[in-house]
Design a protein around this motif. Structure first.
Motif, short mmCIF file in Angstrom:
data_model
loop_
_atom_site.label_atom_id
_atom_site.label_comp_id
_atom_site.label_asym_id
_atom_site.label_seq_id
_atom_site.Cartn_x
_atom_site.Cartn_y
_atom_site.Cartn_z
N ASN A 1 41.83 20.39 -26.74
CA ASN A 1 42.66 19.99 -25.60
C ASN A 1 43.98 19.38 -26.03
O ASN A 1 44.96 19.39 -25.28
N LEU A 2 43.99 18.85 -27.26
CA LEU A 2 45.22 18.28 -27.80
C LEU A 2 46.07 19.34 -28.49
O LEU A 2 47.17 19.06 -28.94
N GLY A 3 45.56 20.55 -28.57
CA GLY A 3 46.29 21.65 -29.21
C GLY A 3 45.87 21.95 -30.63
O GLY A 3 46.51 22.75 -31.31
N ILE A 4 44.78 21.32 -31.09
CA ILE A 4 44.30 21.54 -32.46
C ILE A 4 43.30 22.69 -32.43
O ILE A 4 42.14 22.53 -32.02
N THR A 5 43.73 23.88 -32.82
CA THR A 5 42.87 25.06 -32.79
C THR A 5 42.82 25.81 -34.11
O THR A 5 41.96 26.67 -34.30
N GLN A 6 43.73 25.52 -35.02
CA GLN A 6 43.81 26.22 -36.31
C GLN A 6 43.61 25.24 -37.46
O GLN A 6 43.84 24.03 -37.31
N SER A 7 43.21 25.76 -38.60
CA SER A 7 42.88 24.89 -39.74
C SER A 7 44.11 24.20 -40.33
O SER A 7 43.96 23.22 -41.06
N ASN A 8 45.30 24.70 -40.03
CA ASN A 8 46.51 24.06 -40.56
C ASN A 8 47.08 23.02 -39.60
O ASN A 8 48.16 22.47 -39.84
N ALA B 1 24.94 17.49 -32.60
CA ALA B 1 25.70 18.71 -32.32
C ALA B 1 26.64 18.52 -31.14
O ALA B 1 27.78 19.01 -31.15
N ALA B 2 26.16 17.82 -30.11
CA ALA B 2 27.00 17.57 -28.94
C ALA B 2 28.20 16.71 -29.31
O ALA B 2 29.30 16.90 -28.79
N SER B 3 28.00 15.74 -30.19
CA SER B 3 29.10 14.86 -30.60
C SER B 3 30.16 15.66 -31.36
O SER B 3 31.37 15.48 -31.13
N LEU B 4 29.73 16.54 -32.26
CA LEU B 4 30.69 17.36 -32.99
C LEU B 4 31.42 18.31 -32.05
O LEU B 4 32.63 18.49 -32.13
N GLU B 5 30.67 18.89 -31.10
CA GLU B 5 31.29 19.78 -30.12
C GLU B 5 32.26 19.00 -29.23
O GLU B 5 33.34 19.52 -28.88
N GLY B 6 31.91 17.77 -28.86
CA GLY B 6 32.83 16.94 -28.08
C GLY B 6 34.13 16.70 -28.82
O GLY B 6 35.22 16.74 -28.24
N LEU B 7 34.04 16.46 -30.12
CA LEU B 7 35.24 16.28 -30.94
C LEU B 7 36.05 17.57 -30.99
O LEU B 7 37.29 17.56 -30.89
N ARG B 8 35.36 18.70 -31.15
CA ARG B 8 36.07 19.99 -31.19
C ARG B 8 36.83 20.24 -29.89
O ARG B 8 38.00 20.63 -29.90
N LEU B 9 36.15 20.00 -28.75
CA LEU B 9 36.78 20.22 -27.46
C LEU B 9 37.94 19.26 -27.24
O LEU B 9 39.00 19.65 -26.72
N GLY B 10 37.77 18.00 -27.64
CA GLY B 10 38.84 17.03 -27.48
C GLY B 10 40.07 17.40 -28.29
O GLY B 10 41.21 17.34 -27.79
N LEU B 11 39.86 17.81 -29.54
CA LEU B 11 40.99 18.21 -30.38
C LEU B 11 41.62 19.50 -29.86
O LEU B 11 42.84 19.66 -29.90
N ALA C 1 47.63 9.63 -27.00
CA ALA C 1 47.34 10.76 -26.10
C ALA C 1 46.01 10.55 -25.39
O ALA C 1 45.02 10.18 -26.03
N PRO C 2 45.94 10.78 -24.08
CA PRO C 2 44.67 10.65 -23.36
C PRO C 2 43.83 11.92 -23.53
O PRO C 2 44.07 12.93 -22.89
N PHE C 3 42.86 11.87 -24.43
CA PHE C 3 41.94 13.00 -24.58
C PHE C 3 40.55 12.46 -24.90
O PHE C 3 40.41 11.38 -25.47
N ASN C 4 39.54 13.24 -24.53
CA ASN C 4 38.15 12.77 -24.62
C ASN C 4 37.40 13.54 -25.69
O ASN C 4 37.40 14.77 -25.71
N THR C 5 36.72 12.84 -26.60
CA THR C 5 35.88 13.48 -27.60
C THR C 5 34.40 13.12 -27.44
O THR C 5 33.60 13.47 -28.29
N VAL C 6 34.05 12.44 -26.37
CA VAL C 6 32.67 12.00 -26.15
C VAL C 6 31.91 13.10 -25.41
O VAL C 6 32.38 13.63 -24.41
N HIS C 7 30.73 13.44 -25.91
CA HIS C 7 29.96 14.52 -25.32
C HIS C 7 29.51 14.19 -23.90
O HIS C 7 29.46 13.03 -23.49
N ALA C 8 29.14 15.23 -23.16
CA ALA C 8 28.70 15.07 -21.77
C ALA C 8 27.39 14.30 -21.72
O ALA C 8 26.57 14.34 -22.65
N ASN C 9 27.18 13.61 -20.61
CA ASN C 9 25.92 12.90 -20.37
C ASN C 9 25.36 13.25 -18.99
O ASN C 9 24.75 12.42 -18.31
N ASP C 10 25.57 14.51 -18.61
CA ASP C 10 24.98 15.04 -17.38
C ASP C 10 24.48 16.45 -17.70
O ASP C 10 24.37 16.83 -18.87
N PHE C 11 24.20 17.25 -16.70
CA PHE C 11 23.64 18.58 -16.94
C PHE C 11 24.50 19.41 -17.88
O PHE C 11 23.97 20.23 -18.66
#
Length: 268
Positions: free
Chosen positions: A47-54, A35-45, A199-209
């Motif tokens: 941050n790149l401006g990917i928020t809509q299905s199109n 779940a964290a990995s999928l959420e990391g991908l969502r947050l990374g995208l 583009a510099p963006f991160n899709t890797v989930h957190a590894n701290d609190f």
């Protein structure tokens, strides 16, 4: 650990409860990495401006070292789309003929459907309909149907190089891929393609609190039963429960931080 007549003293009780909570925190980390990995991908995208299905993130120039991905490779033309079934309802995906191995995964990174060569269209292209698991509305004919237990879903298309170039795969996706809510089938929004190659963006989930904060966001967003009761019980044992505020005290924050560290080392 100190006992009198078999009864642990107060210091021992405190130690074993701290240990139990640390074990639970470690287990939650290990069990919730998908779940964290999928959420990391969502947050990374996002941050790149990917928020809509199109909107599509595309490695039109392949993947270099600026975007941070766990399993990306540098000779595949990836295209990624996130869609929200709670916001959009059933979502239509029109896949172009000749697509390579492509897939949709839910918010726990579980398989929803294959597309392209390994999918039911067998590489010939076609229309897919991704439907919320709880959806009870009318479902039109003519689609490859798949139901997802989560609201957030990730679609990844893979295109192959031709003569060492990305041109053929890029053109195929830009001309043939369409993603839109079924409710907008008569007037679907235009597709938007955003290059992520450099583009510099991160899709890797957190590894701290903050790992637990990311997971809490997922739990609050998704239907309560998108995870089974056992996983929900583990989450509740460390204070993460749908409809409740996640606000651990100082003792629990330290334990959760230790749990992430132990879980991360164990996973590695």
């Amino acid at each position: 650990l100190t006992f009198f007549d078999g009864m642990p003293d107060a210091a021992t009780v405190a130690k074993v409860y701290d240990n139990l909570d640390t074990i639970r925190a470690t287990e939650v980390f290990l069990n919730m990495v998908p779940a964290a990995s999928l959420e990391g991908l969502r947050l990374g995208l996002e941050n790149l401006g990917i928020t809509q299905s199109n909107q599509v993130m595309m490695f039109d120039q392949l993947l270099d070292s600026n975007p941070l991905f766990l399993t990306g490779n540098t000779d595949t033309v990836y295209s990624a789309v996130m869609f929200d079934l709670e916001r959009d309802g059933p979502v239509v995906v029109e896949i172009p003929a000749g697509s390579g191995p492509s897939t949709v995964n839910d918010a726990y990174f579980r398989f929803v459907t294959d597309m392209g060569a390994p999918g039911p269209d067998r590489g010939k292209g076609g229309k897919y309909l991704i439907i919320p698991e709880s959806y009870e509305g009318e479902i039109p004919k003519g689609y490859f149907e798949a139901r997802s237990p989560s609201n957030i879903n990730l679609m990844v298309l893979r295109g192959f190089l031709v003569d060492g170039k990305t041109d053929t795969a890029v053109l195929s996706v830009k001309q043939g891929l369409k993603v839109y809510p079924l409710s907008q089938q008569d007037n679907p929004p235009a597709m938007e393609f955003i290059s992520g190659s450099t583009a510099p963006f991160n899709t890797v989930h957190a590894n701290d609190f903050s790992f637990f904060s990311e997971i809490n966001d997922v739990i609050q967003r998704e239907p309560v039963d998108f995870l089974d009761p056992e996983l929900r019980g583990q989450l509740a044992s460390i204070g993460i429960q749908k409809g409740s505020v996640f606000d651990p005290d100082e003792r629990m924050r330290k334990i959760l931080t230790d749990g992430v560290a132990i879980g991360n080392a164990t996973a590695r």
